[in-house]
Structure formats: C-alpha cells, structure tokens
Design a protein around this motif. Structure first.
Motif, PDB file in Angstrom:
ATOM      1  N   ARG A 130       0.844  -1.208   0.000  1.00 33.82           N
ATOM      2  CA  ARG A 130       0.000   0.000   0.000  1.00 33.82           C
ATOM      3  C   ARG A 130       0.873   1.249   0.000  1.00 33.82           C
ATOM      4  O   ARG A 130       1.825   1.340   0.759  1.00 33.82           O
ATOM      5  N   VAL A 131       0.503   2.200  -0.858  1.00 40.36           N
ATOM      6  CA  VAL A 131       1.131   3.520  -0.876  1.00 40.36           C
ATOM      7  C   VAL A 131       0.012   4.550  -0.775  1.00 40.36           C
ATOM      8  O   VAL A 131      -1.003   4.441  -1.470  1.00 40.36           O
ATOM      9  N   GLU A 132       0.198   5.517   0.109  1.00 38.34           N
ATOM     10  CA  GLU A 132      -0.811   6.552   0.331  1.00 38.34           C
ATOM     11  C   GLU A 132      -0.303   7.924  -0.088  1.00 38.34           C
ATOM     12  O   GLU A 132       0.898   8.166  -0.143  1.00 38.34           O
ATOM     13  N   TRP A 133      -1.254   8.821  -0.352  1.00 38.74           N
ATOM     14  CA  TRP A 133      -0.995  10.245  -0.551  1.00 38.74           C
ATOM     15  C   TRP A 133      -1.976  11.012   0.307  1.00 38.74           C
ATOM     16  O   TRP A 133      -3.129  10.611   0.455  1.00 38.74           O
ATOM     17  N   HIS A 134      -1.530  12.131   0.859  1.00 35.92           N
ATOM     18  CA  HIS A 134      -2.380  13.008   1.662  1.00 35.92           C
ATOM     19  C   HIS A 134      -2.256  14.423   1.110  1.00 35.92           C
ATOM     20  O   HIS A 134      -1.144  14.895   0.875  1.00 35.92           O
ATOM     21  N   THR A 135      -3.376  15.093   0.937  1.00 39.69           N
ATOM     22  CA  THR A 135      -3.336  16.482   0.490  1.00 39.69           C
ATOM     23  C   THR A 135      -4.514  17.240   1.079  1.00 39.69           C
ATOM     24  O   THR A 135      -5.510  16.638   1.492  1.00 39.69           O
ATOM     25  N   ASP A 136      -4.389  18.543   1.119  1.00 40.46           N
ATOM     26  CA  ASP A 136      -5.470  19.385   1.620  1.00 40.46           C
ATOM     27  C   ASP A 136      -6.715  19.151   0.767  1.00 40.46           C
ATOM     28  O   ASP A 136      -6.632  19.071  -0.460  1.00 40.46           O
ATOM     29  N   GLU A 137      -7.849  19.051   1.408  1.00 43.89           N
ATOM     30  CA  GLU A 137      -9.099  18.808   0.678  1.00 43.89           C
ATOM     31  C   GLU A 137      -9.371  19.879  -0.374  1.00 43.89           C
ATOM     32  O   GLU A 137     -10.044  19.627  -1.372  1.00 43.89           O
ATOM     33  N   PHE A 138      -8.823  21.083  -0.200  1.00 43.91           N
ATOM     34  CA  PHE A 138      -9.074  22.182  -1.134  1.00 43.91           C
ATOM     35  C   PHE A 138      -7.992  22.315  -2.209  1.00 43.91           C
ATOM     36  O   PHE A 138      -8.092  23.177  -3.073  1.00 43.91           O
ATOM     37  N   ASN A 139      -6.962  21.480  -2.159  1.00 42.13           N
ATOM     38  CA  ASN A 139      -5.870  21.568  -3.128  1.00 42.13           C
ATOM     39  C   ASN A 139      -6.244  20.777  -4.384  1.00 42.13           C
ATOM     40  O   ASN A 139      -5.856  19.629  -4.565  1.00 42.13           O
ATOM     41  N   ASP A 140      -7.012  21.414  -5.238  1.00 44.45           N
ATOM     42  CA  ASP A 140      -7.533  20.739  -6.434  1.00 44.45           C
ATOM     43  C   ASP A 140      -6.418  20.279  -7.376  1.00 44.45           C
ATOM     44  O   ASP A 140      -6.520  19.212  -7.980  1.00 44.45           O
ATOM     45  N   GLN A 141      -5.355  21.078  -7.517  1.00 48.96           N
ATOM     46  CA  GLN A 141      -4.248  20.705  -8.409  1.00 48.96           C
ATOM     47  C   GLN A 141      -3.583  19.409  -7.934  1.00 48.96           C
ATOM     48  O   GLN A 141      -3.330  18.502  -8.727  1.00 48.96           O
ATOM     49  N   SER A 142      -3.318  19.322  -6.640  1.00 48.43           N
ATOM     50  CA  SER A 142      -2.692  18.124  -6.089  1.00 48.43           C
ATOM     51  C   SER A 142      -3.625  16.919  -6.179  1.00 48.43           C
ATOM     52  O   SER A 142      -3.195  15.819  -6.556  1.00 48.43           O
ATOM     53  N   ARG A 143      -4.878  17.118  -5.858  1.00 44.82           N
ATOM     54  CA  ARG A 143      -5.839  16.010  -5.927  1.00 44.82           C
ATOM     55  C   ARG A 143      -5.936  15.459  -7.347  1.00 44.82           C
ATOM     56  O   ARG A 143      -5.949  14.246  -7.553  1.00 44.82           O
ATOM     57  N   ALA A 144      -5.963  16.345  -8.339  1.00 43.29           N
ATOM     58  CA  ALA A 144      -6.042  15.906  -9.732  1.00 43.29           C
ATOM     59  C   ALA A 144      -4.767  15.167 -10.144  1.00 43.29           C
ATOM     60  O   ALA A 144      -4.833  14.138 -10.835  1.00 43.29           O
ATOM     61  N   ALA A 145      -3.616  15.657  -9.710  1.00 40.96           N
ATOM     62  CA  ALA A 145      -2.344  15.015 -10.060  1.00 40.96           C
ATOM     63  C   ALA A 145      -2.250  13.619  -9.448  1.00 40.96           C
ATOM     64  O   ALA A 145      -1.792  12.670 -10.092  1.00 40.96           O
ATOM     65  N   ILE A 146      -2.692  13.479  -8.210  1.00 42.87           N
ATOM     66  CA  ILE A 146      -2.650  12.171  -7.538  1.00 42.87           C
ATOM     67  C   ILE A 146      -3.595  11.197  -8.235  1.00 42.87           C
ATOM     68  O   ILE A 146      -3.242  10.045  -8.502  1.00 42.87           O
ATOM     69  N   ALA A 147      -4.798  11.653  -8.533  1.00 46.75           N
ATOM     70  CA  ALA A 147      -5.759  10.787  -9.222  1.00 46.75           C
ATOM     71  C   ALA A 147      -5.240  10.382 -10.601  1.00 46.75           C
ATOM     72  O   ALA A 147      -5.420   9.237 -11.035  1.00 46.75           O
ATOM     73  N   LYS A 148      -4.563  11.293 -11.284  1.00 51.77           N
ATOM     74  CA  LYS A 148      -4.038  11.009 -12.624  1.00 51.77           C
ATOM     75  C   LYS A 148      -2.952   9.929 -12.577  1.00 51.77           C
ATOM     76  O   LYS A 148      -2.721   9.225 -13.559  1.00 51.77           O
ATOM     77  N   LEU A 149      -2.294   9.780 -11.424  1.00 49.77           N
ATOM     78  CA  LEU A 149      -1.311   8.709 -11.262  1.00 49.77           C
ATOM     79  C   LEU A 149      -1.984   7.335 -11.224  1.00 49.77           C
ATOM     80  O   LEU A 149      -1.338   6.320 -11.455  1.00 49.77           O
ATOM     81  N   GLY A 150      -3.264   7.318 -10.887  1.00 49.78           N
ATOM     82  CA  GLY A 150      -3.984   6.058 -10.768  1.00 49.78           C
ATOM     83  C   GLY A 150      -4.362   5.717  -9.339  1.00 49.78           C
ATOM     84  O   GLY A 150      -4.951   4.665  -9.078  1.00 49.78           O
ATOM     85  N   ALA A 151      -4.041   6.604  -8.393  1.00 56.01           N
ATOM     86  CA  ALA A 151      -4.413   6.375  -6.995  1.00 56.01           C
ATOM     87  C   ALA A 151      -5.916   6.577  -6.826  1.00 56.01           C
ATOM     88  O   ALA A 151      -6.524   7.391  -7.522  1.00 56.01           O
ATOM     89  N   GLN A 152      -6.485   5.846  -5.897  1.00 63.94           N
ATOM     90  CA  GLN A 152      -7.923   5.919  -5.633  1.00 63.94           C
ATOM     91  C   GLN A 152      -8.193   6.831  -4.443  1.00 63.94           C
ATOM     92  O   GLN A 152      -7.519   6.738  -3.412  1.00 63.94           O
ATOM     93  N   PHE A 153      -9.197   7.689  -4.576  1.00 60.65           N
ATOM     94  CA  PHE A 153      -9.636   8.522  -3.460  1.00 60.65           C
ATOM     95  C   PHE A 153     -10.333   7.624  -2.449  1.00 60.65           C
ATOM     96  O   PHE A 153     -11.228   6.858  -2.805  1.00 60.65           O
ATOM     97  N   GLU A 154      -9.914   7.707  -1.186  1.00 65.02           N
ATOM     98  CA  GLU A 154     -10.487   6.837  -0.154  1.00 65.02           C
ATOM     99  C   GLU A 154     -11.298   7.573   0.896  1.00 65.02           C
ATOM    100  O   GLU A 154     -11.933   6.946   1.722  1.00 65.02           O
ATOM    101  N   GLY A 155     -11.227   8.904   0.905  1.00 63.76           N
ATOM    102  CA  GLY A 155     -12.033   9.625   1.875  1.00 63.76           C
ATOM    103  C   GLY A 155     -11.319  10.831   2.451  1.00 63.76           C
ATOM    104  O   GLY A 155     -10.225  11.192   2.029  1.00 63.76           O
ATOM    105  N   LEU A 156     -11.983  11.460   3.428  1.00 63.37           N
ATOM    106  CA  LEU A 156     -11.472  12.659   4.073  1.00 63.37           C
ATOM    107  C   LEU A 156     -11.138  12.366   5.532  1.00 63.37           C
ATOM    108  O   LEU A 156     -11.912  11.710   6.228  1.00 63.37           O
ATOM    109  N   LEU A 157     -10.000  12.873   5.958  1.00 59.99           N
ATOM    110  CA  LEU A 157      -9.574  12.766   7.352  1.00 59.99           C
ATOM    111  C   LEU A 157      -9.766  14.146   7.980  1.00 59.99           C
ATOM    112  O   LEU A 157      -9.005  15.073   7.715  1.00 59.99           O
TER     113      LEU A 157
END
Length: 194
Positions: A130-157
């Motif tokens: 397992r590899v995780e990524w964490h980013t601010d919920e409002f950081n749309d650029q980072s969220r899009a980049a992580i998703a584009k890698l193929g990582a799955q969104f798992e929720g909000l902490l």
C-alpha cells in the motif's frame, strides 16, 4: 528486509534524478522555490536561506521519512523535493508526499516520473502492499495530479493536520495497492515517455 525500507537510494529516470536531500542542497532548494504560490498548501514555505535550512533539517531528522531532492537531469538543477514517509515495514506501507516543484518545471513530466520512480521502489524493491498520498481537501491541483497517477480517493480525514496559518486541515486520502500496480505501472511508464 526491514532495513532496506529506511535506506535512502538515488533513483534515476530520463528526466529526473531523486537523490537523498541534505544540507548541500540548501542554496539550490532556495533557488527552486521560485514562486510563493508553490507553498500555498504547505506548512513549511521557503522564502529565505534559513527556511531552506530548516526545511532540510526537519525532513532529514525525521526517522520515518526519506526526503529527496528532485534534480532535473537536463540542467542538473534542483527543482524541488519529494519524500517517502509514514514508512511501516511491518504492514508494508508508506506514503509519498511533501512534494513541491519549481514553477519552471511544472507540467514538464518531472512530477509523474518522480512518482513512477518512487512507486517502482515501493512496489518492486520494497514489496509494499500500500502507498498513500495526503493532500489538503481544497488543493484541487494536487488532488487531480494524484488521481491522474492512478491512486484511488479513499475519503477525508477531518482535522488531520495544521495549516501554516494554524487552522485545521481536512486531508484528502488517496491510495494505491500492490493489486493496482500491475495495471497502473505500464500506463504511468507510457505517460512518462510522452
């Protein structure tokens, strides 16, 4: 196998070399911090040499983090940093983050290749599950980049980390597993070749 999880390798691709971050990178790291907007979503902005030194000290003093300088192979210039952290060899997991790139190389393919190198290291050498990524919920650029890698969104902490201004950040959690990797690896390799 446990010791290898905490080694600091140098990882080299076609565009970028990830080398263990150290005090020798201080001035180059400061030069790479070419736009204050880079640090909008981080708690550790770099605007002067003292902050660059502090950033490196915090990154390298953490026994559960391996920090890298991202070096543009074409110019041999440091263009940012990235890290593996929350390293857990018992549960064979880690997180990738603390990533920022000079504005001058954003969109050049350096970031996806950096992530490909780290993911190969995690899944192929360390045999992570397992590899995780964490980013601010409002950081749309980072969220899009992580998703584009193929990582799955798992929720909000909720109230997960402090922002630079002291407010509480809700973190968007993404992950990739060893089950995902055989499908994602060739897609990411093709993407980094273009």
């Amino acid at each position: 196998m446990t010791a290898s999880w905490f080694e600091s390798p140098t990882l080299t691709g076609d565009r970028v070399r990830l080398e263990p971050l150290g005090v020798a990178h201080t001035d180059a790291l400061l030069a790479a911090a070419d736009d204050p907007a880079i640090f909008r979503w981080t708690a550790s902005p770099i605007t002067d040499r003292e902050q660059a030194q502090k950033y490196i000290a915090v990154a390298t003093d953490d026994p559960n983090r391996i920090a890298f300088a991202q070096v543009n192979i074409a110019t041999n210039a440091v263009v940012g940093t990235t890290s593996m952290y929350q390293i857990d060899p018992v549960n064979r997991s880690l997180a990738i983050g603390y990533t920022w790139l000079s504005r001058s190389v954003q969109g050049t393919g350096i970031n996806p290749e950096s992530k490909l190198l780290l993911l190969r290291h995690a899944f192929d050498q360390l045999e992570a599950v397992r590899v995780e990524w964490h980013t601010d919920e409002f950081n749309d650029q980072s969220r899009a980049a992580i998703a584009k890698l193929g990582a799955q969104f798992e929720g909000l902490l909720r109230k997960h980390r402090r922002r630079a201004d002291g407010s509480w950040r809700t973190t968007a959690l993404f992950a990739m597993t060893d089950d995902d990797w055989p499908t994602i690896a060739p897609q990411l390799e093709t993407r980094t070749r273009n």
